[in-house]
Write a protein that holds these residues in place. Structure first.
Motif, PDB file in Angstrom:
ATOM      1  N   GLY A  94      -0.615  13.183  -6.975  1.00 19.52           N
ATOM      2  CA  GLY A  94      -0.102  11.847  -6.688  1.00 19.52           C
ATOM      3  C   GLY A  94       1.415  11.839  -6.705  1.00 19.52           C
ATOM      4  O   GLY A  94       2.044  12.815  -7.156  1.00 19.52           O
ATOM      5  N   THR A 124       6.869   3.969 -10.788  1.00 25.77           N
ATOM      6  CA  THR A 124       5.449   3.646 -10.858  1.00 25.77           C
ATOM      7  C   THR A 124       4.698   4.526  -9.870  1.00 25.77           C
ATOM      8  O   THR A 124       5.313   5.240  -9.065  1.00 25.77           O
ATOM      9  CB  THR A 124       5.210   2.157 -10.533  1.00 25.77           C
ATOM     10  N   ASN A 125       3.381   4.491  -9.939  1.00 23.83           N
ATOM     11  CA  ASN A 125       2.573   5.174  -8.937  1.00 23.83           C
ATOM     12  C   ASN A 125       2.969   4.625  -7.567  1.00 23.83           C
ATOM     13  O   ASN A 125       3.125   3.412  -7.400  1.00 23.83           O
ATOM     14  CB  ASN A 125       1.090   4.907  -9.210  1.00 23.83           C
ATOM     15  N   THR A 162       1.558   8.091 -15.688  1.00 27.78           N
ATOM     16  CA  THR A 162       1.843   7.034 -14.708  1.00 27.78           C
ATOM     17  C   THR A 162       1.022   7.254 -13.436  1.00 27.78           C
ATOM     18  O   THR A 162       0.542   6.301 -12.825  1.00 27.78           O
ATOM     19  CB  THR A 162       3.347   7.010 -14.365  1.00 27.78           C
ATOM     20  N   ILE A 163       0.859   8.496 -13.062  1.00 29.10           N
ATOM     21  CA  ILE A 163       0.048   8.826 -11.886  1.00 29.10           C
ATOM     22  C   ILE A 163      -1.412   8.427 -12.103  1.00 29.10           C
ATOM     23  O   ILE A 163      -2.056   7.841 -11.225  1.00 29.10           O
ATOM     24  CB  ILE A 163       0.125  10.338 -11.558  1.00 29.10           C
ATOM     25  N   ASN A 164      -1.943   8.736 -13.299  1.00 31.58           N
ATOM     26  CA  ASN A 164      -3.371   8.472 -13.534  1.00 31.58           C
ATOM     27  C   ASN A 164      -3.670   7.061 -14.036  1.00 31.58           C
ATOM     28  O   ASN A 164      -4.824   6.720 -14.293  1.00 31.58           O
ATOM     29  CB  ASN A 164      -3.980   9.518 -14.483  1.00 31.58           C
ATOM     30  N   LEU A 219       5.167   9.453  -7.314  1.00 36.23           N
ATOM     31  CA  LEU A 219       5.815   8.317  -7.954  1.00 36.23           C
ATOM     32  C   LEU A 219       6.820   7.687  -6.986  1.00 36.23           C
ATOM     33  O   LEU A 219       7.301   8.352  -6.069  1.00 36.23           O
ATOM     34  CB  LEU A 219       6.551   8.761  -9.217  1.00 36.23           C
TER      35      LEU A 219
END
Length: 288
Positions: free
Chosen positions: A106, A242-243, A80-82, A108
Protein backbone atom coordinates in the motif's frame (compact mmCIF):
# COMPACT_ATOMS: atom_id res chain seq x y z
CA UNK A 1 -53.03 23.51 50.80
CA UNK A 2 -51.48 20.07 51.16
CA UNK A 3 -52.79 19.03 47.76
CA UNK A 4 -51.36 22.18 46.18
CA UNK A 5 -47.95 21.49 47.76
CA UNK A 6 -47.94 17.90 46.51
CA UNK A 7 -48.92 19.14 43.05
CA UNK A 8 -46.08 21.67 43.00
CA UNK A 9 -43.53 19.08 44.22
CA UNK A 10 -44.72 16.69 41.55
CA UNK A 11 -44.22 19.26 38.81
CA UNK A 12 -40.71 20.08 40.10
CA UNK A 13 -39.74 16.37 40.10
CA UNK A 14 -41.03 15.93 36.54
CA UNK A 15 -39.08 18.99 35.37
CA UNK A 16 -35.84 17.87 37.09
CA UNK A 17 -36.07 14.33 35.72
CA UNK A 18 -36.86 15.67 32.28
CA UNK A 19 -33.90 18.08 32.40
CA UNK A 20 -31.49 15.32 33.46
CA UNK A 21 -32.82 13.07 30.73
CA UNK A 22 -32.38 15.80 28.13
CA UNK A 23 -28.82 16.53 29.27
CA UNK A 24 -27.95 12.83 29.10
CA UNK A 25 -29.48 12.54 25.64
CA UNK A 26 -27.77 15.72 24.47
CA UNK A 27 -24.38 14.57 25.78
CA UNK A 28 -24.79 11.16 24.15
CA UNK A 29 -25.92 12.75 20.91
CA UNK A 30 -22.91 15.15 20.90
CA UNK A 31 -20.45 12.35 21.71
CA UNK A 32 -21.87 10.10 19.00
CA UNK A 33 -21.63 12.92 16.44
CA UNK A 34 -17.90 13.40 17.10
CA UNK A 35 -15.63 11.64 14.64
CA UNK A 36 -13.03 9.46 16.37
CA UNK A 37 -9.64 9.56 14.65
CA UNK A 38 -6.67 7.48 15.75
CA UNK A 39 -3.43 9.33 15.16
CA UNK A 40 -0.08 7.57 15.51
CA UNK A 41 3.16 9.27 16.40
CA UNK A 42 6.38 8.84 18.34
CA UNK A 43 8.92 10.90 20.20
CA UNK A 44 8.13 14.57 20.90
CA UNK A 45 5.36 14.65 18.28
CA UNK A 46 3.30 12.33 20.47
CA UNK A 47 3.26 15.05 23.14
CA UNK A 48 2.07 17.60 20.60
CA UNK A 49 -0.87 15.48 19.51
CA UNK A 50 -1.80 14.57 23.06
CA UNK A 51 -2.04 18.32 23.68
CA UNK A 52 -4.12 18.87 20.54
CA UNK A 53 -6.46 16.03 21.56
CA UNK A 54 -7.34 17.94 24.75
CA UNK A 55 -7.87 21.35 23.15
CA UNK A 56 -11.38 22.88 23.06
CA UNK A 57 -10.76 23.66 19.38
CA UNK A 58 -10.57 19.93 18.64
CA UNK A 59 -13.92 19.23 20.26
CA UNK A 60 -15.40 22.24 18.47
CA UNK A 61 -14.20 20.74 15.17
CA UNK A 62 -16.26 17.63 15.99
CA UNK A 63 -13.23 15.40 16.47
CA UNK A 64 -12.29 12.92 19.16
CA UNK A 65 -8.57 12.13 18.89
CA UNK A 66 -6.98 8.95 20.18
CA UNK A 67 -3.19 9.18 20.19
CA UNK A 68 -1.07 6.03 19.91
CA UNK A 69 2.67 6.12 20.58
CA UNK A 70 5.00 3.97 18.44
CA UNK A 71 8.64 3.01 18.84
CA UNK A 72 9.71 3.59 15.22
CA UNK A 73 8.59 5.00 11.92
CA UNK A 74 8.50 1.79 9.89
CA UNK A 75 5.98 0.09 12.17
CA UNK A 76 3.94 3.31 12.33
CA UNK A 77 3.74 3.59 8.55
CA UNK A 78 2.73 -0.06 8.27
CA UNK A 79 0.05 0.48 10.92
CA UNK A 80 -1.28 3.39 8.84
CA UNK A 81 -1.38 1.23 5.72
CA UNK A 82 -3.31 -1.57 7.45
CA UNK A 83 -5.73 0.78 9.22
CA UNK A 84 -4.53 0.36 12.78
CA UNK A 85 -4.14 4.13 12.82
CA UNK A 86 -5.92 6.63 10.59
CA UNK A 87 -3.27 9.34 10.37
CA UNK A 88 0.37 9.53 11.39
CA UNK A 89 2.55 12.47 12.37
CA UNK A 90 6.30 12.01 12.49
CA UNK A 91 7.95 11.91 9.08
CA UNK A 92 9.64 14.10 6.52
CA UNK A 93 8.20 14.17 3.04
CA UNK A 94 11.40 12.57 1.71
CA UNK A 95 10.95 9.64 4.10
CA UNK A 96 7.34 9.20 3.01
CA UNK A 97 8.47 8.98 -0.61
CA UNK A 98 11.21 6.52 0.32
CA UNK A 99 8.72 4.36 2.24
CA UNK A 100 6.29 4.33 -0.68
CA UNK A 101 9.06 3.26 -3.05
CA UNK A 102 9.82 0.27 -0.80
CA UNK A 103 6.24 -0.62 0.19
CA UNK A 104 4.49 -3.51 -1.57
CA UNK A 105 1.32 -3.50 0.54
CA UNK A 106 0.00 0.00 0.00
CA UNK A 107 0.97 3.64 -0.31
CA UNK A 108 0.78 6.69 1.92
CA UNK A 109 -0.25 10.21 0.95
CA UNK A 110 0.41 13.54 2.68
CA UNK A 111 -2.60 15.41 4.05
CA UNK A 112 -0.66 18.60 4.67
CA UNK A 113 2.58 20.08 5.96
CA UNK A 114 3.41 20.67 9.62
CA UNK A 115 6.94 21.89 10.34
CA UNK A 116 10.62 21.90 9.51
CA UNK A 117 13.06 20.99 12.27
CA UNK A 118 16.42 22.30 11.06
CA UNK A 119 19.18 19.70 11.13
CA UNK A 120 22.46 21.09 12.40
CA UNK A 121 26.21 20.50 12.34
CA UNK A 122 27.57 20.58 15.89
CA UNK A 123 31.09 20.67 17.28
CA UNK A 124 32.65 21.15 20.71
CA UNK A 125 36.11 21.63 19.19
CA UNK A 126 35.47 24.11 16.39
CA UNK A 127 33.39 27.29 16.24
CA UNK A 128 33.04 27.52 12.48
CA UNK A 129 32.68 25.31 9.41
CA UNK A 130 35.82 26.97 8.05
CA UNK A 131 37.79 25.79 11.09
CA UNK A 132 37.26 22.08 10.37
CA UNK A 133 40.70 20.63 9.51
CA UNK A 134 41.81 18.47 6.58
CA UNK A 135 40.91 14.81 7.06
CA UNK A 136 38.50 15.53 9.90
CA UNK A 137 35.93 12.89 10.86
CA UNK A 138 32.29 13.97 10.54
CA UNK A 139 29.63 11.70 12.05
CA UNK A 140 26.35 11.53 10.13
CA UNK A 141 23.18 9.50 10.52
CA UNK A 142 23.07 5.91 9.26
CA UNK A 143 19.29 6.15 8.72
CA UNK A 144 18.88 6.34 4.89
CA UNK A 145 16.60 9.39 4.92
CA UNK A 146 18.80 11.21 7.42
CA UNK A 147 22.00 10.12 5.66
CA UNK A 148 20.75 11.87 2.54
CA UNK A 149 19.67 14.90 4.54
CA UNK A 150 23.03 15.07 6.33
CA UNK A 151 24.93 14.94 3.05
CA UNK A 152 22.82 17.72 1.55
CA UNK A 153 23.49 19.82 4.64
CA UNK A 154 27.24 19.26 4.27
CA UNK A 155 26.88 20.30 0.64
CA UNK A 156 25.03 23.48 1.66
CA UNK A 157 27.88 24.22 4.04
CA UNK A 158 30.32 24.02 1.11
CA UNK A 159 32.15 20.97 2.44
CA UNK A 160 31.22 18.44 -0.27
CA UNK A 161 29.38 18.13 -3.58
CA UNK A 162 26.87 15.44 -4.52
CA UNK A 163 26.32 13.92 -7.96
CA UNK A 164 25.04 10.73 -9.54
CA UNK A 165 21.85 8.70 -9.31
CA UNK A 166 19.99 8.48 -6.05
CA UNK A 167 18.33 5.45 -4.48
CA UNK A 168 14.63 6.16 -4.02
CA UNK A 169 15.44 9.86 -4.20
CA UNK A 170 17.99 9.62 -1.38
CA UNK A 171 21.71 10.33 -1.52
CA UNK A 172 24.31 7.96 -0.06
CA UNK A 173 28.00 8.42 0.65
CA UNK A 174 28.71 6.99 -2.82
CA UNK A 175 27.23 10.22 -4.25
CA UNK A 176 30.00 12.36 -2.74
CA UNK A 177 32.01 13.55 -5.76
CA UNK A 178 33.94 16.49 -4.37
CA UNK A 179 35.42 16.35 -0.88
CA UNK A 180 37.95 19.20 -0.80
CA UNK A 181 39.04 18.66 2.79
CA UNK A 182 39.11 14.88 2.42
CA UNK A 183 36.59 14.58 5.27
CA UNK A 184 35.95 11.12 6.67
CA UNK A 185 32.21 10.47 6.90
CA UNK A 186 31.29 8.09 9.71
CA UNK A 187 27.78 6.59 9.67
CA UNK A 188 26.32 6.27 13.18
CA UNK A 189 22.95 5.58 14.78
CA UNK A 190 20.94 8.76 15.42
CA UNK A 191 20.92 8.11 19.16
CA UNK A 192 24.72 7.87 19.31
CA UNK A 193 25.46 11.12 17.47
CA UNK A 194 25.16 13.58 20.39
CA UNK A 195 27.49 11.47 22.56
CA UNK A 196 30.24 11.74 19.94
CA UNK A 197 30.54 15.46 20.58
CA UNK A 198 32.77 14.48 23.50
CA UNK A 199 34.95 12.27 21.29
CA UNK A 200 38.14 14.14 20.37
CA UNK A 201 38.52 11.92 17.29
CA UNK A 202 35.25 13.29 15.87
CA UNK A 203 35.49 16.90 14.68
CA UNK A 204 31.76 17.46 14.15
CA UNK A 205 28.44 15.64 14.26
CA UNK A 206 25.35 16.16 12.14
CA UNK A 207 22.34 15.86 14.45
CA UNK A 208 18.60 15.99 13.81
CA UNK A 209 16.55 18.30 15.98
CA UNK A 210 14.74 15.62 17.99
CA UNK A 211 18.03 14.13 19.17
CA UNK A 212 19.48 17.60 19.67
CA UNK A 213 16.62 18.68 21.95
CA UNK A 214 16.85 15.48 23.96
CA UNK A 215 20.55 16.24 24.47
CA UNK A 216 19.96 19.81 25.61
CA UNK A 217 21.04 21.39 22.32
CA UNK A 218 19.31 24.21 20.47
CA UNK A 219 20.00 24.20 16.74
CA UNK A 220 19.91 28.01 16.48
CA UNK A 221 22.26 28.59 19.41
CA UNK A 222 24.57 25.59 19.51
CA UNK A 223 25.16 24.44 15.92
CA UNK A 224 27.95 25.80 13.75
CA UNK A 225 25.73 25.45 10.66
CA UNK A 226 22.10 24.52 10.14
CA UNK A 227 19.38 24.12 7.53
CA UNK A 228 17.36 27.08 6.30
CA UNK A 229 13.69 27.00 5.34
CA UNK A 230 13.79 27.31 1.54
CA UNK A 231 13.25 25.35 -1.66
CA UNK A 232 16.35 23.24 -1.04
CA UNK A 233 14.90 21.84 2.20
CA UNK A 234 11.25 21.35 1.19
CA UNK A 235 11.67 17.56 1.13
CA UNK A 236 12.66 17.77 4.80
CA UNK A 237 9.33 19.31 5.80
CA UNK A 238 7.25 17.05 8.03
CA UNK A 239 3.78 16.00 6.99
CA UNK A 240 0.60 14.42 8.28
CA UNK A 241 0.14 11.19 6.35
CA UNK A 242 -2.64 8.68 5.76
CA UNK A 243 -3.41 5.68 3.60
CA UNK A 244 -3.52 7.03 0.03
CA UNK A 245 -7.15 5.95 -0.35
CA UNK A 246 -8.11 8.33 2.49
CA UNK A 247 -6.23 11.41 1.32
CA UNK A 248 -9.42 13.40 0.62
CA UNK A 249 -11.12 12.58 3.94
CA UNK A 250 -12.47 15.96 5.18
CA UNK A 251 -12.20 14.99 8.87
CA UNK A 252 -8.55 14.04 8.47
CA UNK A 253 -7.85 17.37 6.77
CA UNK A 254 -9.22 19.16 9.83
CA UNK A 255 -6.11 17.91 11.66
CA UNK A 256 -3.93 20.10 9.44
CA UNK A 257 -5.89 23.22 10.47
CA UNK A 258 -5.77 22.20 14.12
CA UNK A 259 -2.00 21.79 13.96
CA UNK A 260 -1.58 25.32 12.55
CA UNK A 261 -4.02 26.90 14.99
CA UNK A 262 -2.77 29.64 17.33
CA UNK A 263 -3.36 27.45 20.38
CA UNK A 264 -1.22 24.62 19.02
CA UNK A 265 1.57 26.89 17.79
CA UNK A 266 1.78 28.66 21.15
CA UNK A 267 2.25 25.29 22.88
CA UNK A 268 4.90 24.18 20.36
CA UNK A 269 6.81 27.47 20.62
CA UNK A 270 7.02 27.16 24.40
CA UNK A 271 7.73 23.44 24.45
CA UNK A 272 10.40 23.26 21.75
CA UNK A 273 12.13 26.64 22.10
CA UNK A 274 11.31 27.77 18.59
CA UNK A 275 13.08 24.86 16.88
CA UNK A 276 9.98 23.53 15.09
CA UNK A 277 9.40 26.04 12.29
CA UNK A 278 5.73 26.17 11.32
CA UNK A 279 5.23 25.37 7.62
CA UNK A 280 1.69 25.83 6.38
CA UNK A 281 1.92 24.97 2.68
CA UNK A 282 -0.35 23.05 0.29
CA UNK A 283 0.68 19.51 -0.65
CA UNK A 284 1.32 20.78 -4.17
CA UNK A 285 4.28 22.80 -2.79
CA UNK A 286 6.01 19.52 -1.94
CA UNK A 287 5.18 17.79 -5.19
CA UNK A 288 6.33 20.55 -7.59
Amino acid sequence: MKKSLKWIIGIVIVLVVGFIGYQTFDHHNTASSSKTITIGSYGPDTEVWEHIAKMPETKKAGLNLKVKDFADGVSLNKATINGEVDVNAFQMYSYLKYFNAQSKNGKLAPLGTTYLEPMGIYSKQYKSIKDLPEGATIAISSNPANTSRSLKLLQSAGLIKLTGDTKGGLYGTNNVSDNKKDLKLQLVDDHIGPRLLKDKNVAAVVIGNTMALQSGLNVFKDSIFHEKLDQSTKNNINVLATNAKNKNNPDYKKLVKLYHSKATQKYIENKFKGTKLDVNKPVSYLEN
